[in-house]
Design a protein around this motif. Structure first.
Motif, short mmCIF file in Angstrom:
data_model
loop_
_atom_site.label_atom_id
_atom_site.label_comp_id
_atom_site.label_asym_id
_atom_site.label_seq_id
_atom_site.Cartn_x
_atom_site.Cartn_y
_atom_site.Cartn_z
N MET A 1 0.84 -1.21 0.00
CA MET A 1 0.00 0.00 0.00
C MET A 1 0.87 1.25 0.00
SD MET A 1 -2.79 1.09 2.81
CE MET A 1 -3.59 2.69 2.72
N MET A 2 1.95 1.18 0.78
CA MET A 2 2.87 2.32 0.84
C MET A 2 3.46 2.60 -0.53
SD MET A 2 3.43 3.62 3.96
CE MET A 2 5.15 3.93 4.25
N MET B 1 0.96 12.69 -8.90
CA MET B 1 0.32 13.96 -8.59
C MET B 1 1.33 15.09 -8.63
SD MET B 1 -2.09 12.91 -5.41
CE MET B 1 -2.40 14.61 -4.98
N THR C 1 0.95 4.14 -2.73
CA THR C 1 0.70 5.53 -2.35
C THR C 1 1.82 6.44 -2.86
OG1 THR C 1 -0.38 4.72 -0.37
CG2 THR C 1 0.18 7.05 -0.41
N VAL C 2 3.05 5.95 -2.76
CA VAL C 2 4.19 6.74 -3.23
C VAL C 2 4.08 7.01 -4.72
CG1 VAL C 2 6.67 6.71 -3.62
CG2 VAL C 2 5.75 6.00 -1.40
N LEU D 1 1.47 9.60 -5.31
CA LEU D 1 1.94 10.93 -4.92
C LEU D 1 2.92 11.48 -5.94
CD1 LEU D 1 2.39 10.39 -1.09
CD2 LEU D 1 0.76 11.91 -2.20
N MET D 2 3.76 10.62 -6.46
CA MET D 2 4.73 11.07 -7.47
C MET D 2 4.01 11.54 -8.73
SD MET D 2 7.82 8.35 -7.05
CE MET D 2 8.80 9.09 -8.32
#
Lengths: 329, 290
Positions: A4-5, A15, A8-9, A12-13
């Protein structure tokens, strides 16, 4: 958890990449000064019975969607609702976790200025109601997670409507909202302008009424201007080109849809959202203006609430949501 | 540098993300105050905020109204078969939506609600003079102009309008009562042209009916004595049209067809050669709006 991490990373990248492409070195905001604000404008088609019946499940579903998004931490921070005429639509305001609710003028809060339309005063004087005869309120609501520190409204004068639209107390509703971290309060304006063919009135009359409402909005903006950044959103019924032209010329604000699509790379469009539904094939619009020391930019926009319930859409409008970045300059 | 903005509502500790993402060239920004000041998980009843109205400085004129000049045709008297074309003045004025004048009527609105207006009203009614009528009616007594006072109630719903007026004679002419009921709807064909069909009915008390349709003393006339009774005596259909010329000018035309019914229909006056149950009245005028 690790998976999940990682996911998520990556998200975020991606975005970040979106922001980076358009931001450029010159206008790159200082990271600590950027505030993200999600603003949803939604005409929920909450007409009262007997005009519309059986809408309760639709209101409940709209509330459910907002609650689901809140649980995910992605709820719009501010929701501007139009056509909340039906008391049963209160569920949207009262069960979705918004701490502050601003209701627009009710039926009795009408503006008594102006004069009756000549069509309605050609017979006996006492049967010509020059005071507006309103049968419904403004239908406007502003829901906010952030504190509303001031609120103003202006009901359109009695000669600033045409046709069936005259039955509701159409208005301009302003909420001055304190957003933590923002150098100035944000002014949010919600409104619902005169419809076109649905008004069942001559074209010239409805255009004149719409133009007068635009003039009144301009007057209202001048009257309430304090240098705060402003977002004006709602159902402006500006699908007709000449209405849109007049509106944008008089108001002078940036159209979030136009600005976003002109800034591809800096502003994303939601999946499934058609470009024309952000621009001219819609009566729902977002406009904005920077404040003194505060820059406003649309970063993402989408038309949502497009699901069907029992084979029927939730409303005859889609939601129009814009993610803004607010930057203290 | 890549910027990422995270709202606090996401619920993740920003410092952890910042530390984790820094080696990747990602800068995590956050809304600095939001987390501690804003309750994104609020579960109570919302706080309703009251807004304050901003009113403009625009004032309504105290007076509004219209003045029309034109031609009209109308029966010589109620029940006459003869109609006369004359010049006409069509005048209506209203002061602060309280006092109004409409040709032969004056009134005051005392009760104003969203769907109803009511008040007092007075009017001058035309009579029947022998010098206006033909030989057959000579010998009947004159009916002078009457002044009547009464009450009215009116409503309009969008373009539908309804009104009721009740009058009582105070001038000793007929000593009776008269009630007018009317309903209509304005069709707005375009922004300059309207057509309003109107239906109405008029009721008269026994004294009223006897004065206008009865024959008390037949001596000197060709009529048999006739006692008119109370009831609806007139029903009418009217079509009223207006064409807007400019902001302050319009032309209007209206035509009313009335049918005398009930006791009026059987009146020897109406049934005479000079009488008719069919009544026509019409007006055409150029109107100035003020």
């Amino acid at each position: 958890m690790a998976g999940m991490m990682k996911f998520t990373v990556i998200i975020l990248m991606l975005m970040g990449a979106v922001f980076e492409q358009g931001a450029g070195a010159a206008d790159a905001p200082k990271a600590s000064e950027v505030i993200v604000l999600r603003v949803l404008s939604y005409n929920i088609n909450g007409l009262p019975a007997p005009i519309k019946k059986g809408k309760e499940p639709h209101y409940a579903r709209i509330a459910d969607v907002l609650n689901e998004r809140r649980a995910n931490g992605t709820q719009p921070h501010i929701v501007l609702i139009q056509e909340a005429f039906d008391g049963k639509s209160d569920i949207v305001a009262e069960t979705t976790g918004y701490k502050y609710v601003l209701k627009g003028p009710g039926r009795k809060d009408e503006s008594k200025r102006g004069d009756a339309h000549w069509v309605q005063k050609t017979r006996k004087a006492y049967a010509s109601f020059s005071d507006p005869q309103k049968f419904m309120g403004s239908g406007l609501l502003i829901l906010s997670d952030y504190p509303i520190i001031d609120a103003r409204h202006k009901a359109f004068n009695s000669d600033e409507c045409a046709g069936f639209d005259c039955m509701s107390n159409k208005s301009i509703l302003l909420a001055r909202i304190e957003i933590p971290g923002l150098g100035r309060p944000l002014d949010i304006i919600n409104s619902h302008f005169n419809s076109r063919s649905a008004a069942k009135a001559p074209k010239k009359a409805v255009f004149k009424a719409h133009s007068r409402q635009t003039n009144t909005l301009k007057w209202f903006l001048d009257k309430t201007h304090t240098g705060n950044p402003i977002i004006v959103a709602g159902d402006f019924n500006t699908k007709e080109e000449r209405r849109y032209s007049y509106f944008t010329e008089i108001i002078g604000f940036k159209d979030a849809g136009v600005e976003c699509l002109d800034a591809i790379g800096r502003c994303a469009v939601g999946e499934g959202t058609r470009v024309e539904e952000l621009l001219f094939k819609t009566n729902d619009k977002h406009f904005y203006a920077d404040g003194d020391g505060v820059q406003v930019q649309p970063r993402r926009m989408e038309r949502n609430f497009d699901e069907m319930l029992n084979g029927k859409p939730l409303s005859d409008h889609l939601g129009y949501e814009v993610v803004y970045s607010l930057l203290n300059e | 540098m890549i910027y990422v903005v995270i709202g606090f509502e996401a619920g993740f500790p920003v410092k952890v993300w910042a530390k984790f993402l820094a080696p990747l060239g990602v800068c995590v920004a956050a809304i600095p105050v939001a987390a501690k000041d804003v309750d994104f998980k609020y579960s109570g009843q919302p706080i309703y905020i009251q807004s304050e109205e901003i009113e403009d400085e625009r004032k309504k004129d105290n007076w509004s109204g219209r003045l029309g000049i034109g031609l009209q045709i109308a029966p010589d008297f109620l029940g006459s078969s003869e109609h006369t074309l004359t010049s006409a003045v069509d005048f209506k004025a209203s002061y602060k939506d309280i006092i109004f004048i409409e040709n032969n009527k004056i009134g005051s609105i005392l009760y104003k609600k969203r769907l109803l207006r009511a008040g007092i009203i007075g009017r001058a009614s035309l009579g029947r003079r022998n010098d206006l009528v033909l030989a057959d009616l000579q010998g009947l007594p004159d009916v002078n102009e009457a002044f009547e006072v009464g009450v009215f109630a009116g409503t309009s719903l969008y373009k539908l309008f309804l009104s009721a007026e009740a009058y009582f004679d105070v001038s000793g002419v007929h000593n009776g009562a008269n009630v007018e009921l009317e309903a209509g709807y304005t069709y707005e064909f375009n922004s300059k042209f309207t057509v309003a069909p109107i239906l109405g009915a008029v009721w008269g008390s026994g004294d009223y009916m006897q004065t206008y349709f009865g024959v008390d003393d037949a001596v000197g006339t060709s009529f048999e004595p006739y006692r008119a009774s109370a009831g609806f005596y007139e029903v009418y259909a009217e079509i009223a049209m207006e064409h807007r010329l400019s902001k302050n000018w319009l032309v209007k035309g209206s035509m009313r067809f009335s049918d005398l019914v009930g006791s009026a229909e059987n009146s020897p006056i109406v049934r005479s050669d000079d009488g008719s149950t069919d009544q026509l009245s019409a007006i055409f005028a150029v109107v100035w709006l003020f």
